[in-house]
Design a protein around this motif. Structure first.
Motif, PDB file in Angstrom:
ATOM      1  N   TYR A  70      12.462 -21.945  -1.878  1.00 31.11           N
ATOM      2  CA  TYR A  70      13.566 -21.201  -2.480  1.00 31.11           C
ATOM      3  C   TYR A  70      13.073 -20.422  -3.701  1.00 31.11           C
ATOM      4  N   PHE A  71      12.361 -21.107  -4.601  1.00 29.70           N
ATOM      5  CA  PHE A  71      11.866 -20.436  -5.807  1.00 29.70           C
ATOM      6  C   PHE A  71      10.828 -19.366  -5.465  1.00 29.70           C
ATOM      7  N   TYR A  72      10.025 -19.595  -4.434  1.00 28.29           N
ATOM      8  CA  TYR A  72       9.048 -18.608  -3.989  1.00 28.29           C
ATOM      9  C   TYR A  72       9.753 -17.351  -3.479  1.00 28.29           C
ATOM     10  N   ARG A  73      10.801 -17.547  -2.674  1.00 27.44           N
ATOM     11  CA  ARG A  73      11.549 -16.400  -2.153  1.00 27.44           C
ATOM     12  C   ARG A  73      12.274 -15.650  -3.262  1.00 27.44           C
ATOM     13  N   ARG A  76       9.921 -13.402  -5.017  1.00 30.18           N
ATOM     14  CA  ARG A  76       9.592 -12.209  -4.228  1.00 30.18           C
ATOM     15  C   ARG A  76      10.739 -11.213  -4.195  1.00 30.18           C
ATOM     16  N   GLY A  77      11.885 -11.560  -4.774  1.00 31.07           N
ATOM     17  CA  GLY A  77      13.004 -10.649  -4.835  1.00 31.07           C
ATOM     18  C   GLY A  77      14.025 -10.830  -3.726  1.00 31.07           C
ATOM     19  N   GLU A  78      13.842 -11.821  -2.884  1.00 32.66           N
ATOM     20  CA  GLU A  78      14.798 -12.087  -1.818  1.00 32.66           C
ATOM     21  C   GLU A  78      15.982 -12.861  -2.375  1.00 32.66           C
ATOM     22  N   ARG A  79      17.057 -12.943  -1.596  1.00 36.32           N
ATOM     23  CA  ARG A  79      18.237 -13.714  -1.956  1.00 36.32           C
ATOM     24  C   ARG A  79      18.441 -14.823  -0.930  1.00 36.32           C
ATOM     25  N   PRO A  80      17.698 -15.921  -1.052  1.00 33.84           N
ATOM     26  CA  PRO A  80      17.858 -16.999  -0.064  1.00 33.84           C
ATOM     27  C   PRO A  80      19.212 -17.710  -0.222  1.00 33.84           C
ATOM     28  N   GLU A  81      19.688 -18.260   0.875  1.00 35.92           N
ATOM     29  CA  GLU A  81      20.957 -18.969   0.873  1.00 35.92           C
ATOM     30  C   GLU A  81      20.778 -20.387   0.350  1.00 35.92           C
TER      31      GLU A  81
END
Length: 84
Positions: A70-73, A76-81
């Motif tokens: 989650y923190f990696y995503r 990277r600028g993603e919005r994980p659920e």
């Protein structure tokens, strides 16, 4: 048993108990355990060497793979659920 290995065993028990909690109650203790882990792994490495620290790091990554992803995503600028 050294103090660092005893603390690591207590940390593992606390992480196991935290994993048994409902998801909404896992955040505060889980975040605390996540923040404490690097210091504990460094302490284990200081007392027992780099190989023990590496084993501790692999165990930590195995137990916290979802929060770390989650923190990696997020980095990277993603919005994980986030699970509810």
């Amino acid at each position: 048993m050294s103090i660092s290995l005893a603390l690591a065993a207590v940390w593992v028990l606390a992480a196991t108990i935290t994993a048994m909690l409902p998801m909404r109650l896992q955040y505060p203790p889980g975040l605390t355990l996540l923040v404490m882990a690097p210091g504990l792994i460094c302490f284990m490495g200081y007392q027992h060497g780099v190989w023990v620290a590496l084993i501790g790091l692999l165990a930590f990554v195995s137990m916290f793979r979802n929060p770390l992803m989650y923190f990696y995503r997020r980095a990277r600028g993603e919005r994980p659920e986030v699970p509810k």
